[in-house]
Design a protein around this motif. Structure first.
Motif, mmCIF file in Angstrom:
data_model
loop_
_atom_site.group_PDB
_atom_site.id
_atom_site.type_symbol
_atom_site.label_atom_id
_atom_site.label_comp_id
_atom_site.label_asym_id
_atom_site.label_seq_id
_atom_site.Cartn_x
_atom_site.Cartn_y
_atom_site.Cartn_z
ATOM 1 N N SER A 187 0.840 -1.209 0.000
ATOM 2 C CA SER A 187 0.000 0.000 0.000
ATOM 3 C C SER A 187 0.871 1.253 0.000
ATOM 4 O O SER A 187 1.780 1.388 0.829
ATOM 5 C CB SER A 187 -0.908 0.019 1.242
ATOM 6 N N ASN A 188 0.594 2.145 -0.959
ATOM 7 C CA ASN A 188 1.193 3.495 -1.001
ATOM 8 C C ASN A 188 2.714 3.484 -0.876
ATOM 9 O O ASN A 188 3.291 4.210 -0.073
ATOM 10 C CB ASN A 188 0.594 4.353 0.118
ATOM 11 N N ILE A 189 3.361 2.658 -1.726
ATOM 12 C CA ILE A 189 4.827 2.564 -1.704
ATOM 13 C C ILE A 189 5.419 3.655 -2.609
ATOM 14 O O ILE A 189 5.131 3.690 -3.806
ATOM 15 C CB ILE A 189 5.308 1.179 -2.180
ATOM 16 N N THR A 190 6.231 4.517 -2.017
ATOM 17 C CA THR A 190 6.874 5.584 -2.780
ATOM 18 C C THR A 190 8.338 5.694 -2.375
ATOM 19 O O THR A 190 8.647 5.862 -1.194
ATOM 20 C CB THR A 190 6.186 6.936 -2.536
ATOM 21 N N PHE A 191 9.235 5.553 -3.354
ATOM 22 C CA PHE A 191 10.666 5.756 -3.102
ATOM 23 C C PHE A 191 11.394 5.871 -4.441
ATOM 24 O O PHE A 191 10.837 5.541 -5.488
ATOM 25 C CB PHE A 191 11.274 4.611 -2.261
ATOM 26 N N GLN A 192 12.641 6.316 -4.397
ATOM 27 C CA GLN A 192 13.489 6.408 -5.588
ATOM 28 C C GLN A 192 14.801 5.682 -5.319
ATOM 29 O O GLN A 192 15.364 5.802 -4.223
ATOM 30 C CB GLN A 192 13.775 7.869 -5.945
ATOM 31 N N ALA A 193 15.265 4.938 -6.320
ATOM 32 C CA ALA A 193 16.581 4.296 -6.249
ATOM 33 C C ALA A 193 17.409 4.828 -7.408
ATOM 34 O O ALA A 193 16.985 4.762 -8.568
ATOM 35 C CB ALA A 193 16.439 2.775 -6.345
ATOM 36 N N LYS A 194 18.578 5.378 -7.100
ATOM 37 C CA LYS A 194 19.396 6.047 -8.122
ATOM 38 C C LYS A 194 20.554 5.182 -8.582
ATOM 39 O O LYS A 194 21.001 4.287 -7.869
ATOM 40 C CB LYS A 194 19.920 7.378 -7.572
ATOM 41 N N SER A 195 21.031 5.506 -9.779
ATOM 42 C CA SER A 195 22.170 4.791 -10.362
ATOM 43 C C SER A 195 23.402 4.959 -9.477
ATOM 44 O O SER A 195 23.686 6.053 -8.974
ATOM 45 C CB SER A 195 22.450 5.321 -11.767
ATOM 46 N N GLY A 196 24.131 3.850 -9.288
ATOM 47 C CA GLY A 196 25.340 3.883 -8.478
ATOM 48 C C GLY A 196 25.087 3.720 -6.995
ATOM 49 O O GLY A 196 26.026 3.687 -6.193
ATOM 50 N N GLU A 197 23.812 3.606 -6.616
ATOM 51 C CA GLU A 197 23.471 3.446 -5.209
ATOM 52 C C GLU A 197 22.897 2.062 -4.934
ATOM 53 O O GLU A 197 22.365 1.413 -5.829
ATOM 54 C CB GLU A 197 22.449 4.510 -4.774
ATOM 55 N N ILE A 198 23.002 1.637 -3.682
ATOM 56 C CA ILE A 198 22.427 0.364 -3.252
ATOM 57 C C ILE A 198 21.215 0.668 -2.375
ATOM 58 O O ILE A 198 21.324 1.384 -1.370
ATOM 59 C CB ILE A 198 23.443 -0.482 -2.459
ATOM 60 N N THR A 199 20.076 0.146 -2.798
ATOM 61 C CA THR A 199 18.840 0.295 -2.018
ATOM 62 C C THR A 199 18.498 -1.070 -1.436
ATOM 63 O O THR A 199 18.356 -2.051 -2.173
ATOM 64 C CB THR A 199 17.674 0.789 -2.902
ATOM 65 N N ALA A 200 18.397 -1.122 -0.128
ATOM 66 C CA ALA A 200 18.088 -2.390 0.541
ATOM 67 C C ALA A 200 16.651 -2.368 1.046
ATOM 68 O O ALA A 200 16.137 -1.323 1.461
ATOM 69 C CB ALA A 200 19.056 -2.628 1.688
ATOM 70 N N ILE A 201 16.009 -3.519 0.992
ATOM 71 C CA ILE A 201 14.634 -3.652 1.502
ATOM 72 C C ILE A 201 14.655 -4.718 2.592
ATOM 73 O O ILE A 201 15.110 -5.847 2.369
ATOM 74 C CB ILE A 201 13.661 -4.047 0.377
ATOM 75 N N ILE A 202 14.163 -4.350 3.754
ATOM 76 C CA ILE A 202 14.176 -5.283 4.879
ATOM 77 C C ILE A 202 12.830 -5.207 5.584
ATOM 78 O O ILE A 202 12.107 -4.206 5.489
ATOM 79 C CB ILE A 202 15.339 -4.956 5.856
ATOM 80 N N GLY A 203 12.480 -6.291 6.256
ATOM 81 C CA GLY A 203 11.198 -6.336 6.968
ATOM 82 C C GLY A 203 10.944 -7.739 7.461
ATOM 83 O O GLY A 203 11.649 -8.690 7.095
#
Length: 574
Positions: free
Chosen positions: A349-365
């Protein structure tokens, strides 16, 4: 059925040849009884041996012509039908490859397998029958009636009396049997489902000593299919005895009344024998027609099931915009929500985020937070219910599946390898990958050490499902398969879970330089895996509970702190 038969147009010349050959065969079969009558009446009765040899030789030539035509027609009808089946299987397979996971869930894997194999085979068999009988049966029926009437019109009344009985029996059997055909195919789907689950889940079944229960489950599905099949065959089994009974009664009546007519001088012996042959041909034509009437409805059920698949438009199919490289590697979720079909609550529900080039985006839960669901939306395994996902600045729903997935290197939660060599498995990510690229990808994925220790190295064979390598080795080969692709966006769905801490750390260090021009999304359970990420997204019950670095979340986010405290000691946290 008719819609599916349009695929036979490419075999039109073969089909026309078959129809011509069947016509020749039918005419030969119709001519033979008349020649036999001539031999008896003009040869045997009067003792003319020369005439017997002459007409007998002609009969052999006609029979030989009919046999050659029949054999050739069988060959070409089989060729057309098998080619038709091959084309439909290819078409179904190609179409199913475009399905989203949602489409797969709708049909079920077991049902799709049955439709691609058994259902297409049913249609194939009918095509062979139709090519042989669609011309033969009408010619034999009409031709037999004409020839029988020409021999003795009054005796033909016997046919008028017995034929309705035969036709009525066929219609009654069809009425009882046809509804059961669909049930048979459904029960076959269920049996395939149980069998597939037993074969793919054999380790779990054995680990929990569930062999007896699964055996009972399989026997139940098998018995249900058996019972319905027996029920169908009981109905169908009545057909042949009824036909034989009607045919034999007809022959007895013809001999009875024919003998009276011969005795009265109205008919010759040869004509009576020819008449019997023509009646047998008429009855045989009716039998062939009845078999067609029985097989066609059954094949029609299968054809409808095949058309259901072909008519299903893949929910995520689009031939739109290309994903430009001006925003290479960018990933954006804009107010995204998603619900599984039939689910009462939203998975995200209502997921909003940005992942940029050269960066590491981690998802945890926590378990069931929606981590895997989130990353499965990016390659369009499912399409979002609401909101927008953009890759390289373009809405993925405005691009084709192929275009979206060409920009992604995906490592699934459950590592899957294919039967073949290690080299072939890594090259699965990029078909034209060079030896150097394959070795480089394996080195980054920390797979090189165990590969070079194997007897054949990169040429070592992987068994079906990767059963001859460990879980950690499977994961590393899956990662190498994604790395060799050199995509704009890497997705690692809990792909380091089977690795020890040392290998995990080495792999993440090696990935930094390898993925510096791409975006990396990592789903993980271990805090140590995500601690160095540029941003960490904390999911809780399908919603974002927090976004930030490890340090920021540790200070400000209760959900993240609970996860950290459950895995690390106070000293490690400090």
């Amino acid at each position: 059925m008719i819609k599916l038969m349009k695929n036979l147009t490419m075999y039109k010349w073969i089909i026309l040849s078959v129809l011509g050959l069947v016509f020749i065969q039918s005419m030969a079969d119709l001519y033979l009884p008349t020649l036999m009558a001539d031999i008896i009446d003009k040869g045997v009765v009067v003792g003319d041996t020369a005439y017997i040899w002459k007409i007998g030789g002609l009969m052999l030539l006609v029979a030989a012509l009919g046999a050659v035509a029949s054999i050739t027609a069988s060959f070409y009808s089989s060729k057309a039908a098998m080619g038709f089946g091959r084309d439909i299987r290819r078409k179904v397979f190609k179409h199913v490859e475009q399905f989203s996971l949602q489409d797969f869930d709708e049909f079920g894997t077991a049902s799709l397998i049955t439709r691609t194999t058994n259902d297409i085979t049913q249609v194939q068999q009918v095509v062979i029958m139709m090519l042989r009988m669609v011309v033969s049966a009408p010619i034999m029926l009409v031709g037999g009636i004409i020839m029988a009437v020409s021999k003795d019109a009054k005796l033909s009344l016997v046919i008028v009396l017995t034929t309705p009985v035969l036709v009525g029996a066929v219609l009654l059997i069809m009425y009882k049997g046809v509804p059961l055909f669909k049930t048979v195919q459904t029960k076959l789907d269920q049996l395939n489902l149980v069998l597939r689950e037993n074969l793919t889940g054999i380790r779990v079944i054995r680990a929990f000593n569930r062999e007896k229960q699964e055996k009972v489950r399989l026997q139940k599905a098998n018995k249900e299919l058996t019972d319905v099949s027996i029920q169908v065959n009981k109905v169908m089994a009545i057909l042949m005895p009824v036909m034989m009974l009607v045919m034999n009664i007809t022959v007895v009546l013809i001999i009875w009344f024919g003998g009276i007519r011969i005795n009265g001088g109205s008919m010759q012996i040869g004509d009576l024998m020819a008449f019997i042959q023509y009646v047998m041909q008429i009855m045989f034509a009716l039998v062939m027609a009845s078999m067609m009437f029985i097989m066609v409805p059954r094949a029609a059920v299968s054809a409808n099931r095949i058309n259901e698949v072909l008519n299903t438009k893949p929910t995520s199919l689009n031939e739109g915009t290309k994903l430009a490289n001006k925003e290479r590697g960018t990933l954006e979720f804009d107010d995204v929500s998603f619900s599984y079909p039939g689910a009462e609550e939203s998975a995200l529900s209502n997921i909003t985020f940005q992942a940029k080039s050269g960066e590491i985006t981690a998802i945890i839960g926590g378990t069931g937070a929606g981590k895997s669901t989130l990353v499965n939306l990016i390659p369009r395994f499912y399409d979002v219910t609401n909101g927008t996902i953009r890759v390289n600045g373009v809405d993925i729903r405005e691009s084709s599946q192929e275009e979206v997935r060409s920009k992604i290197g995906f490592v699934p939660q459950k590592a899957l390898l294919f039967s073949g060599t290690i080299k072939e498995n890594i090259r699965f990510g990029k078909q034209d990958a060079t030896e150097a690229e394959i070795e480089h990808a394996a080195r980054i994925a920390q797979a090189e050490d165990f590969i070079i220790k194997m007897e054949e190295g990169y040429g070592s064979v992987i068994s079906q499902g990767g059963s001859n390598v460990s879980g950690g080795q499977k994961q590393r080969l899956s990662i190498a398969r994604a790395l060799v692709r050199k995509p704009d966006l890497y997705i690692f769905d809990d792909s380091f879970s089977a690795l020890d801490f040392k290998t995990d750390a080495n792999l993440r260090e090696a990935l930094k330089s390898e993925t510096k021009n791409a975006t990396v999304v990592i789903v993980a359970q271990r805090v140590s895996t995500v601690a160095d990420a540029d941003q960490i997204i904390v999911l809780d019950k399908g919603e974002i509970a927090g976004i930030g670095t490890h340090k920021e979340l540790l200070e400000n986010n209760n959900v993240y702190r609970e996860i950290v405290e459950s895995q690390l000691s106070e000293e490690e946290i400090a």
